[in-house]
Design an enzyme around this catalytic site. Structure first.
Site, short mmCIF file in Angstrom:
data_model
loop_
_atom_site.label_atom_id
_atom_site.label_comp_id
_atom_site.label_asym_id
_atom_site.label_seq_id
_atom_site.Cartn_x
_atom_site.Cartn_y
_atom_site.Cartn_z
N GLY A 17 2.70 -0.71 11.99
CA GLY A 17 1.86 0.40 12.46
C GLY A 17 2.61 1.22 13.50
O GLY A 17 3.79 0.98 13.77
N GLU A 61 11.89 1.10 15.79
CA GLU A 61 11.85 2.12 14.73
C GLU A 61 11.76 3.52 15.34
O GLU A 61 12.15 4.49 14.72
CB GLU A 61 10.65 1.83 13.81
CG GLU A 61 10.57 2.71 12.57
CD GLU A 61 9.38 2.39 11.67
OE1 GLU A 61 8.55 1.53 12.04
OE2 GLU A 61 9.27 3.00 10.60
N ASP A 105 0.82 -1.23 0.00
CA ASP A 105 0.00 0.00 0.00
C ASP A 105 0.85 1.27 0.00
O ASP A 105 0.37 2.33 -0.41
CB ASP A 105 -1.02 0.02 1.16
CG ASP A 105 -0.45 -0.35 2.52
OD1 ASP A 105 0.70 -0.80 2.59
OD2 ASP A 105 -1.15 -0.18 3.53
N HIS A 110 8.24 -5.32 12.94
CA HIS A 110 8.75 -3.95 13.00
C HIS A 110 9.08 -3.66 14.46
O HIS A 110 8.20 -3.79 15.32
CB HIS A 110 7.68 -2.94 12.58
CG HIS A 110 7.45 -2.81 11.12
ND1 HIS A 110 6.88 -3.78 10.35
CD2 HIS A 110 7.72 -1.78 10.27
CE1 HIS A 110 6.79 -3.35 9.10
NE2 HIS A 110 7.28 -2.15 9.02
N ASP A 168 11.08 0.05 2.24
CA ASP A 168 9.89 0.27 3.10
C ASP A 168 8.68 0.58 2.21
O ASP A 168 7.75 -0.21 2.15
CB ASP A 168 10.11 1.39 4.12
CG ASP A 168 9.30 1.18 5.39
OD1 ASP A 168 8.71 0.10 5.54
OD2 ASP A 168 9.27 2.09 6.23
O1 2ND Z 1 7.79 1.89 8.43
C1 2ND Z 1 6.69 1.53 8.85
N1 2ND Z 1 6.52 1.31 10.17
C2 2ND Z 1 5.34 0.89 10.69
N2 2ND Z 1 4.27 0.67 9.95
C3 2ND Z 1 4.36 0.89 8.62
C4 2ND Z 1 5.55 1.31 8.02
N3 2ND Z 1 5.33 1.45 6.69
C5 2ND Z 1 4.06 1.10 6.49
N4 2ND Z 1 3.47 0.78 7.64
C6 2ND Z 1 2.08 0.39 7.88
C7 2ND Z 1 1.09 1.23 7.07
C8 2ND Z 1 0.44 0.26 6.15
O2 2ND Z 1 -0.91 0.54 5.92
C9 2ND Z 1 0.62 -1.07 6.88
C10 2ND Z 1 0.51 -2.31 6.04
O3 2ND Z 1 1.31 -2.28 4.91
O4 2ND Z 1 1.90 -0.95 7.47
ZN ZN Z 2 7.73 -1.10 7.20
#
Ligand code: 2ND
Ligand code: ZN
Length: 339
Positions: free
Chosen positions: A172, A202, A18, A199, A280
């Site tokens: 998230g 971060e 996405d 994740h 990412d």
């Molecule tokens: O870098 C990120 N850190 C935490 N959550 C993230 C990052 N990039 C995207 N997301 C979230 C937003 C998206 O809607 C979800 C699923 O791909 O994951």
């Molecule tokens: Zn991510």
């Protein structure tokens, strides 16, 4: 140097579907959905869809996902977006990619879980035939959701395991949603044979890295930058052979680090930590693997040999079964010989 980078065979392990929708496709599909875009040109929209330089945190970064999610509620759109991402990656000589997405985010207008996963898998299958790029999917649980939701994902995703799906992730906003909230779901995923990436670290919380490894069975950590603050966490990552999926440009945008000088990738490598480099989100972060590598070369003095080392780490870090991993290794090594 840029020419060599372009030619390198590459692997992408941390890429959210996405966050990686072609802006022109998103614009076209938003118009189709009847979104009021009258006063917004494609050029203006591109700036709205990407993080340019006004982002102060991960939470602000995540606000960009509202646009793509509006158009990812239909099977044909999800398939097309997956196919186009793989087309774009294949043009950069990416040989293998693990694409991640949260199926529940595609189910706001009536799609079922199976339909949302199957649409991605169809796009991957079609791209494999047309662009000779290999891929697998990682199913993402969202941290702010309940553990019951994550358990549901693990249960419903099981039938796709080994058939295009290889792993689960937790993503998230990290602040306020610690990993242990989802322990029951990740215990179940582990029992069912999913690979696991999480994740963590971060936004500064190194204890989330330890918890993700010890409580959620993570074999790979998304980002993991906060490990630099704790020698114990560095030791744990090293001793357990945990791979880090680092995403430098995203990390600068979310202010995980203040500047590139503070980016701990060299310290990790010097401590024999298994680092991989990824995008990412190609659209939200306005990036590509070539751009990420270029930043490391221009900003941190990496050599092409250093970049090749990162790519070799990525081969080992893939969630591919042994024989497929060996096959990918042969493909990459054959191309590297001719560079
Ligand atoms: O870098 C990120 N850190 C935490 N959550 C993230 C990052 N990039 C995207 N997301 C979230 C937003 C998206 O809607 C979800 C699923 O791909 O994951
Ligand atoms: Zn991510």
């Amino acid at each position: 140097m840029k020419d060599i980078l372009k030619k390198l065979p590459k692997i992408e392990l941390h890429c959210h579907l996405d966050g990686s929708v072609r802006p022109e496709t998103m614009y076209e599909l938003l118009l189709e959905e009847g979104e009021d875009m009258e006063d917004i040109s494609l050029e203006q929209f591109e700036k709205m869809a990407k993080v340019v330089d006004e982002c102060n945190s991960l939470v602000e970064y995540l606000e960009r996902f509202s646009y793509p999610l509006k158009v990812m509620q239909r099977k044909e759109n999800i398939e097309r977006i997956t196919y186009e991402l793989l087309e774009d990656l294949s043009k950069q000589n990416v040989k293998y990619v693990e694409i991640r997405f949260a199926p529940f985010l595609f189910m706001e207008k009536g799609l079922s879980f199976d339909e949302s996963v199957e649409s991605v898998l169809k796009g991957m299958e079609r791209a494999k035939g047309d662009f000779n790029i290999l891929s697998n999917a990682i199913l993402v649980c969202m941290r702010h959701e309940s553990v019951e939701k994550s358990i549901e994902l693990v249960e419903k995703g099981e039938k796709f395991l080994g058939k295009g799906v290889v792993a689960v992730d937790l993503a998230g906003a990290e602040e306020g949603f610690p990993p242990e909230n989802h322990k029951e779901a990740f215990d179940l995923a582990y029992k069912k044979g999913y690979n696991i990436t999480v994740h963590a670290g971060e936004t500064g919380r190194y204890e989330n890295i330890t918890k993700s490894i010890e409580l959620l069975h993570a074999e790979r950590i998304g980002h993991g930058i906060a490990a630099i603050k704790s020698p114990e966490v560095m030791e744990l990552i090293k001793n357990k052979n945990i791979f880090l999926e680092m995403c430098p440009i995203s990390n600068l945008q979310t202010k995980a680090v203040e500047s590139l000088d503070e980016y701990p990738i060299k310290e990790f490598l010097d401590n024999d930590i298994l680092v991989t480099v990824n995008t990412d989100n190609t659209t939200v972060s306005n990036t590509s693997l070539d751009k990420e590598y270029e930043l490391l070369i221009d900003g941190l003095g990496f050599s092409i040999e250093d970049i090749i080392k990162l790519i070799k780490n990525s081969i080992e870090a893939t969630f591919l079964p042994k024989e497929e991993k060996a096959h990918l290794k042969r493909i990459i090594e054959n191309e590297l010989k001719n560079i």
